[in-house]
Design an enzyme around this catalytic site. Structure first.
Site, PDB file in Angstrom:
ATOM      1  N   LYS A  49       0.819  -1.223   0.000  1.00  0.00           N
ATOM      2  CA  LYS A  49       0.000   0.000   0.000  1.00  0.00           C
ATOM      3  C   LYS A  49       0.842   1.256   0.000  1.00  0.00           C
ATOM      4  O   LYS A  49       0.469   2.253  -0.624  1.00  0.00           O
ATOM      5  CB  LYS A  49      -0.922   0.009   1.232  1.00  0.00           C
ATOM      6  CG  LYS A  49      -2.164  -0.844   1.077  1.00  0.00           C
ATOM      7  CD  LYS A  49      -3.262  -0.292   1.980  1.00  0.00           C
ATOM      8  CE  LYS A  49      -4.556  -1.048   1.833  1.00  0.00           C
ATOM      9  NZ  LYS A  49      -5.597  -0.520   2.728  1.00  0.00           N
TER      10      LYS A  49
ATOM     11  N   LYS B 223     -11.980  -5.022  -3.990  1.00  0.00           N
ATOM     12  CA  LYS B 223     -12.806  -3.878  -4.381  1.00  0.00           C
ATOM     13  C   LYS B 223     -11.978  -2.800  -5.054  1.00  0.00           C
ATOM     14  O   LYS B 223     -12.532  -1.909  -5.701  1.00  0.00           O
ATOM     15  CB  LYS B 223     -13.564  -3.313  -3.175  1.00  0.00           C
ATOM     16  CG  LYS B 223     -12.682  -2.819  -2.041  1.00  0.00           C
ATOM     17  CD  LYS B 223     -13.520  -2.583  -0.776  1.00  0.00           C
ATOM     18  CE  LYS B 223     -12.647  -2.675   0.457  1.00  0.00           C
ATOM     19  NZ  LYS B 223     -13.357  -3.107   1.649  1.00  0.00           N
TER      20      LYS B 223
ATOM     21  N   LYS C   3      -5.902 -11.538  -6.086  1.00  0.00           N
ATOM     22  CA  LYS C   3      -7.015 -11.613  -5.139  1.00  0.00           C
ATOM     23  C   LYS C   3      -8.203 -10.801  -5.653  1.00  0.00           C
ATOM     24  O   LYS C   3      -8.018  -9.717  -6.199  1.00  0.00           O
ATOM     25  CB  LYS C   3      -6.522 -11.043  -3.803  1.00  0.00           C
ATOM     26  CG  LYS C   3      -7.448 -11.203  -2.636  1.00  0.00           C
ATOM     27  CD  LYS C   3      -6.860 -10.576  -1.379  1.00  0.00           C
ATOM     28  CE  LYS C   3      -6.886  -9.055  -1.446  1.00  0.00           C
ATOM     29  NZ  LYS C   3      -6.610  -8.412  -0.148  1.00  0.00           N
TER      30      LYS C   3
HETATM   31  P1  TYM Z   1     -10.678  -6.107   4.891  1.00  0.00           P
HETATM   32  O1  TYM Z   1     -11.657  -5.042   5.218  1.00  0.00           O
HETATM   33  O2  TYM Z   1      -9.711  -5.848   3.767  1.00  0.00           O
HETATM   34  O3  TYM Z   1     -11.420  -7.457   4.542  1.00  0.00           O
HETATM   35  C1  TYM Z   1     -12.425  -7.983   5.414  1.00  0.00           C
HETATM   36  C2  TYM Z   1     -12.372  -9.499   5.458  1.00  0.00           C
HETATM   37  O4  TYM Z   1     -12.578 -10.050   4.149  1.00  0.00           O
HETATM   38  C3  TYM Z   1     -11.533 -10.956   3.828  1.00  0.00           C
HETATM   39  N1  TYM Z   1     -11.282 -10.908   2.387  1.00  0.00           N
HETATM   40  C4  TYM Z   1     -11.216 -11.990   1.592  1.00  0.00           C
HETATM   41  N2  TYM Z   1     -11.362 -13.297   1.869  1.00  0.00           N
HETATM   42  C5  TYM Z   1     -11.249 -14.176   0.829  1.00  0.00           C
HETATM   43  N3  TYM Z   1     -10.991 -13.783  -0.450  1.00  0.00           N
HETATM   44  C6  TYM Z   1     -10.842 -12.484  -0.774  1.00  0.00           C
HETATM   45  N4  TYM Z   1     -10.608 -12.106  -2.029  1.00  0.00           N
HETATM   46  C7  TYM Z   1     -10.952 -11.512   0.281  1.00  0.00           C
HETATM   47  N5  TYM Z   1     -10.872 -10.152   0.335  1.00  0.00           N
HETATM   48  C8  TYM Z   1     -11.069  -9.806   1.616  1.00  0.00           C
HETATM   49  C9  TYM Z   1     -10.340 -10.452   4.626  1.00  0.00           C
HETATM   50  O5  TYM Z   1      -9.363 -11.449   4.809  1.00  0.00           O
HETATM   51  C10 TYM Z   1     -11.002 -10.036   5.927  1.00  0.00           C
HETATM   52  O6  TYM Z   1     -11.194 -11.156   6.776  1.00  0.00           O
HETATM   53  N6  TYM Z   1      -7.269  -5.537   8.537  1.00  0.00           N
HETATM   54  C11 TYM Z   1      -8.574  -6.084   8.204  1.00  0.00           C
HETATM   55  C12 TYM Z   1      -9.690  -5.552   9.088  1.00  0.00           C
HETATM   56  C13 TYM Z   1      -9.452  -5.676  10.546  1.00  0.00           C
HETATM   57  C14 TYM Z   1      -9.546  -6.861  11.325  1.00  0.00           C
HETATM   58  C15 TYM Z   1      -9.283  -6.448  12.676  1.00  0.00           C
HETATM   59  C16 TYM Z   1      -9.804  -8.196  11.017  1.00  0.00           C
HETATM   60  C17 TYM Z   1      -9.154  -4.651  11.386  1.00  0.00           C
HETATM   61  N7  TYM Z   1      -9.045  -5.108  12.682  1.00  0.00           N
HETATM   62  C18 TYM Z   1      -9.254  -7.371  13.711  1.00  0.00           C
HETATM   63  C19 TYM Z   1      -9.785  -9.115  12.075  1.00  0.00           C
HETATM   64  C20 TYM Z   1      -9.527  -8.699  13.411  1.00  0.00           C
HETATM   65  C21 TYM Z   1      -8.899  -5.744   6.763  1.00  0.00           C
HETATM   66  O7  TYM Z   1      -8.394  -4.805   6.210  1.00  0.00           O
HETATM   67  O8  TYM Z   1      -9.869  -6.535   6.204  1.00  0.00           O
END
Ligand code: TYM
Length: 332
Positions: free
Chosen positions: A112, A198, A195
């Site tokens: 990023k 969005k 992957k």
């Molecule tokens: P984020 O918002 O990018 O994504 C949310 C969740 O969706 C999953 N995900 C996917 N799983 C499978 N295939 C894909 N293509 C795919 N794209 C997204 C992500 O793995 C995630 O589980 N840092 C985290 C948010 C966060 C968090 C936390 C998660 C903040 N604090 C504490 C767990 C515990 C994030 O950016 O997810």
């Protein structure tokens, strides 16, 4: 006792990856009767600039997405991060426990921030310490996420261990990542090596939870594949990322294993398999988008759910924060 925590960023737009990798599994954990907390991590979202009106809308839409996916705000604690101050407060303590070198090794930071790290926000760099605080401020034991969050969860474990060592305590449990099922890494429909995201410039690369039935069907029909029919068994998928991705999606949507799907679908040409997958995806996803649209008609109801969730979350987090301050030696 087990306690589940997970979060999703309200940065606008939910994909099939978010649904299969996260939301669907959140609802499954809740329905197994485990205590579950699910958070719209708005403070993570602002590590890159967000238009304020979009952030507001995306947070409410994400809440609607949770509920439409089966997360019940009575059974689960559903809330947005900024309404529970203890996340930011514990994150500061963890900023002082975590090391710069740990943060610099995060692949998400490297991706990023790119070549222009000098110009990235300090928040983007410190992001994993806030994520550790999200989890540990509830003493959560299990964290269901997609594959891409694995490294952040290892860092969360390192922070818990170092805090305990530094202060001679066993106060923080070391949480377990839960990365299970056929769809922990849903790939782009246009490129099986990327992957589903969005932020991909091509809308055809992803299925959005807000897509209507025709759009979902069209995207699956046009998904990139090789010309061969599906192999007879799961081993034949190894070198065929696009085929494997569609089979993984099918398996996750039907709650089957990949082996079970292959026993049923193996040998079929894509001209047969894709329409089946399209019908399945429409049957499972179109009701979610309809329900999200319905819920978004009354944002005061959504705001009330988030406020109530925040109160319940705060009742767990505040004593853990206070106990942390005691351990660190803060006078109260
Ligand atoms: P984020 O918002 O990018 O994504 C949310 C969740 O969706 C999953 N995900 C996917 N799983 C499978 N295939 C894909 N293509 C795919 N794209 C997204 C992500 O793995 C995630 O589980 N840092 C985290 C948010 C966060 C968090 C936390 C998660 C903040 N604090 C504490 C767990 C515990 C994030 O950016 O997810």
């Amino acid at each position: 006792t087990p306690r589940v925590f997970s979060g999703i960023q309200p940065s606008g737009g939910l994909t099939l990856g978010n649904y299969l990798g996260a939301l669907k599994r959140f609802a499954d954990a809740q329905d197994r009767g485990i205590e579950t907390l699910y958070c719209m991590v708005d403070m993570h979202a602002i590590t890159v600039w967000q238009d304020p009106a979009n952030l507001t809308r995306a947070t409410r839409e994400l809440c609607a997405g949770f509920i439409a996916s089966g997360v019940d705000p009575e059974k689960s604690i559903l809330f947005n991060q900024s309404q529970v101050a203890a996340h930011a407060q514990l994150a500061w303590v963890f900023n002082c426990v975590a090391r710069m070198g740990w943060m610099k090794r995060m692949t998400q930071w490297k991706d990023k921030a790119g070549k222009n790290a000098e110009n990235a926000s300090l928040g983007l760099f410190a992001y994993p310490a806030l994520m550790a605080a999200d989890i540990l401020v509830y003493h959560a034991t299990h964290v269901p996420v997609g594959e891409d969050q694995k490294q952040h969860l290892e860092l969360t474990r390192d922070i818990a261990i170092k805090f305990n060592n530094d202060f001679g305590t066993d106060f923080f449990p070391v949480p377990e990542p839960v990365i299970e099922g056929a769809a922990t890494r849903v790939m782009s429909l246009r490129d099986g090596s990327k992957k589903m995201s969005k932020s991909d410039p091509s809308d055809m690369s992803r299925i959005n939870l807000t897509d209507d039935a025709d759009t979902i069907a069209k995207k699956i029909r046009k998904a990139k594949t090789d010309p061969e029919p599906l192999p007879e068994g799961p081993d034949g998928l190894a070198e065929r990322p696009e085929a494997r991705n569609l089979v993984n999606i099918y398996a996750a949507l039907t709650d089957q294993t990949v082996a079970e799907v292959m026993a049923e679908q193996g040998g079929k040409p894509f001209s047969e398999f894709k329409p089946l997958l399209a019908d399945l995806a429409v049957a499972k996803l179109a009701p979610i988008s309809t329900e999200m649209a319905r819920l978004m008609q009354d944002t005061s109801e959504i705001d009330a759910i988030l406020r109530r969730g925040a109160e319940r979350a705060n009742a767990i987090a505040e004593p853990i924060l206070q106990r942390t301050y005691d351990i660190v030696g803060m006078v109260r």
